[in-house]
Design a protein around this motif. Structure first.
Motif, short mmCIF file in Angstrom:
data_model
loop_
_atom_site.label_atom_id
_atom_site.label_comp_id
_atom_site.label_asym_id
_atom_site.label_seq_id
_atom_site.Cartn_x
_atom_site.Cartn_y
_atom_site.Cartn_z
N VAL A 106 -19.27 -28.87 -36.38
CA VAL A 106 -18.39 -29.96 -36.77
C VAL A 106 -19.15 -31.05 -37.51
O VAL A 106 -18.58 -31.78 -38.32
CB VAL A 106 -17.68 -30.53 -35.52
N THR A 107 -20.45 -31.16 -37.27
CA THR A 107 -21.27 -32.20 -37.93
C THR A 107 -21.97 -31.69 -39.19
O THR A 107 -22.68 -32.45 -39.84
CB THR A 107 -22.35 -32.73 -36.98
N ASN A 108 -21.82 -30.41 -39.51
CA ASN A 108 -22.51 -29.75 -40.62
C ASN A 108 -24.00 -29.56 -40.36
O ASN A 108 -24.74 -29.15 -41.25
CB ASN A 108 -22.31 -30.50 -41.94
N ILE A 109 -24.44 -29.88 -39.17
CA ILE A 109 -25.81 -29.67 -38.74
C ILE A 109 -25.74 -28.86 -37.45
O ILE A 109 -24.85 -29.11 -36.62
CB ILE A 109 -26.54 -31.01 -38.53
N PRO A 110 -26.62 -27.88 -37.24
CA PRO A 110 -26.50 -27.04 -36.05
C PRO A 110 -26.62 -27.87 -34.77
O PRO A 110 -27.51 -28.70 -34.63
CB PRO A 110 -27.67 -26.05 -36.17
N VAL A 111 -25.71 -27.62 -33.83
CA VAL A 111 -25.73 -28.36 -32.57
C VAL A 111 -26.54 -27.62 -31.51
O VAL A 111 -26.80 -28.18 -30.44
CB VAL A 111 -24.31 -28.61 -32.04
N TYR A 112 -26.93 -26.39 -31.80
CA TYR A 112 -27.71 -25.59 -30.85
C TYR A 112 -28.89 -24.96 -31.57
O TYR A 112 -28.72 -24.26 -32.57
CB TYR A 112 -26.84 -24.49 -30.24
N LEU A 113 -30.11 -25.26 -31.06
CA LEU A 113 -31.33 -24.74 -31.66
C LEU A 113 -31.97 -23.66 -30.81
O LEU A 113 -33.04 -23.15 -31.18
CB LEU A 113 -32.33 -25.88 -31.90
N GLY A 114 -31.36 -23.32 -29.69
CA GLY A 114 -31.84 -22.20 -28.90
C GLY A 114 -32.57 -22.59 -27.63
O GLY A 114 -32.95 -23.74 -27.43
N GLN A 115 -32.77 -21.59 -26.77
CA GLN A 115 -33.60 -21.71 -25.57
C GLN A 115 -35.04 -21.51 -26.05
O GLN A 115 -35.59 -20.42 -25.98
CB GLN A 115 -33.19 -20.65 -24.54
N LEU A 116 -35.64 -22.58 -26.57
CA LEU A 116 -36.85 -22.44 -27.38
C LEU A 116 -38.03 -21.87 -26.63
O LEU A 116 -38.80 -21.08 -27.19
CB LEU A 116 -37.23 -23.79 -28.01
N ASP A 117 -38.22 -22.26 -25.38
CA ASP A 117 -39.39 -21.70 -24.68
C ASP A 117 -39.23 -20.20 -24.48
O ASP A 117 -40.17 -19.42 -24.70
CB ASP A 117 -39.64 -22.41 -23.35
#
Length: 517
Positions: A106-117
């Motif tokens: 909705v913001t045009n930017i990803p709201v989820y970058l993942g379970q990074l560890d």
């Protein structure tokens, strides 16, 4: 103001960057489209502020929130992006940097970058701790500078590992607005010392959220979930196709009595909310062609794992109205009170409303949902909300001491699968006693809270509805603007919603969807 005048105002606004102007121009174009076909009853409920579509657009062409399986992406690569499977940490971070720019929201930017560890651990074997630190620090800076939106969200934990600890170290050091951060806590997995590290970070920079991992996990299948945007819990490899919210304050005003509220008014407006959910979801799934994207073709997301979020707000005002209580002022908040958050009868009525909403949401089928259902959500408010409290929170400036605060709200948390959060504001003296923050966190989660979130009164970095802003940026915003998209939202929320009136307590006793000049 005509549309042309509005567009001229946007392009000539000195506080906006060219990219921000482009975003607002796109929102105006979206809003100029004809609205989806809904009944006159739904239209009137939206006009009178009872139901809100969260300004997602008149013809939704992308889901509100998208949670790709980034672990699968790193393992398989991408034909569409012409990337092979990542071979080392540099390739993994580079691949993530690339795909983030192709994940909508909705913001045009990803709201989820993942379970990074979890997804980066396969690439750190044999690497020196300081080398991992330098690479992740540069990655963290890149995220804030190229995707400057505080709704962007990273998850870590519950296991103890070098990536998790390094991200906590970097986040405390840099004290950036973005990305937002959630630490998953599981008492059967997470060492106490690691939780102490995370709660110690809260003392310094009001991050991370601490999520009650076992509670979230049991709500989803084995494929998993993620925490996104402010504090929203959704299926991994899926997301939220839409979020429609119901203003409980306005529903209570229409009801006239507690019995009528439960027997007629609440069910009536829930049915209208579902009508709007169906209309918006149907257009997205059947007419927008979003689900023909490479994210679906490469099995990074699955259409059946998207669900509507049935949001509510204004619980506090609804309870007080139904009980015939006058507005609770800040000056009266220390006295014995019969208001929501302070009184057993009021709190139990709030719990009863949440239970009724839970029953409605779990029993109402939707065409496009997670196992055929929407997910109930305690919505954290937007910057345009005036005289109504987010979600099930206690009105800002009237909060009781932290223990009473937590006990008043804990019962609600079992019902709100797709997210619920309160923000405890703690006196700065906690910095000299971080053990108190740790103990408050453990106690809060043990009572069933899905999330523990706190601001420390003296910190520059604070939470608004769940996203972060810097108070120093708000002070400068009207004069010179900000490179961070959410600063303007926080400034507007500070003016309209009273977020800066949250009471700071010692421990002994968490956006603007349209352009507004």
């Amino acid at each position: 103001m005509t549309l042309q005048e509005k567009l001229v105002q946007i392009v000539s606004d000195p506080s906006l960057s060219p990219k921000q102007k482009s975003n607002y121009l796109a929102l105006e174009a979206d809003a100029s489209l004809a609205y989806l076909t809904v009944s006159e009853a739904v239209t009137q409920a939206m006009k009178t502020g009872i139901i809100c579509d969260m300004f997602e657009g008149n013809a939704p062409f992308k889901p509100r929130y998208v949670l790709p399986d980034y672990g699968k992406f790193l393992q398989q690569g991408s034909d569409y992006l012409e990337l092979r499977a990542a071979q080392d940490l540099d390739e993994a971070l580079n691949a993530l940097t690339i795909i983030y720019h192709h994940v909508p929201s909705v913001t045009n930017i990803p709201v989820y970058l993942g379970q990074l560890d979890e997804i980066l651990m396969p690439f750190v074997d044999g690497l020196d701790e300081e080398l991992v630190y330098r690479k992740l620090k540069l990655f963290w800076i890149m995220l804030d500078r190229t995707l400057p939106d505080a709704f962007m969200h990273v998850n870590i934990g519950p296991s103890d590992n070098i990536v998790c600890r390094t991200i906590l170290r970097v986040d405390a050091e840099l004290k950036q607005v973005a990305p937002n951060l959630t630490f998953m806590y599981d008492p059967d997995i997470t060492p106490d010392e690691l939780l102490q590290l995370a709660t110690g970070n809260i003392c310094q920079c009001s991050k991370p959220h601490i999520a009650n991992y076992p509670v979230h996990k049991q709500a989803y299948d084995a494929q998993g979930f993620g925490i996104v945007s402010c504090y929203n819990s959704l299926p991994l490899a899926g997301g939220a196709n839409t979020l429609v919210r119901l203003n409980l304050k306005e529903v209570a005003l229409k009801a006239g009595s507690i019995d009528n509220f439960f027997s007629h008014t609440l069910p009536h407006y829930c049915r209208l909310t579902y009508e709007l959910i169906e209309a918006r979801s149907k257009f997205l799934h059947e007419e927008s062609h979003f689900f023909g994207s490479f994210l679906v073709k490469e099995a990074l997301i699955e259409e059946q794992r998207f669900a509507p979020m049935f949001g509510i707000y204004g619980m506090a005002e609804a309870v007080n109205i139904l009980l015939g209580q006058p507005e609770l002022s800040e000056t009266a908040s220390e006295k014995p009170s019969k208001h929501y958050g302070h009184d057993k009868t009021a709190n139990e009525l709030g719990h009863r409303i949440s239970a009724a909403l839970d029953s409605i949401v779990k029993s109402t089928p939707v065409t496009y949902g997670y196992h055929g259902r929407a997910l109930l959500h305690s919505q954290g408010g937007i910057s345009l909300d005036i005289d109504v409290t987010p979600g099930v929170r206690i009105p800002y400036g009237t909060e009781p001491d932290p223990v009473t605060h937590v006990r008043a709200l804990a019962e609600h948390h079992q019902y709100y699968t797709s997210g619920i959060s309160d923000i405890l504001t703690i006196d700065e003296t906690v910095k000299s006693n971080p053990e108190a923050m740790y103990q408050l966190c453990k106690g809060t989660l043990s009572l069933g809270f899905r999330e523990f979130t706190a601001n420390v009164a003296s910190n520059d970095l604070v939470r608004v509805t769940g996203y972060m802003i810097k108070l120093s940026d708000i002070a400068d915003f009207k004069r010179q603007g900000s490179r961070t998209n959410t600063t303007g939202l926080g400034a507007e929320a500070a003016d309209n919603t009273g977020i800066l009136n949250r009471k700071a307590r010692v421990t002994s006793h968490e956006q603007s969807p349209v352009y507004a000049k």
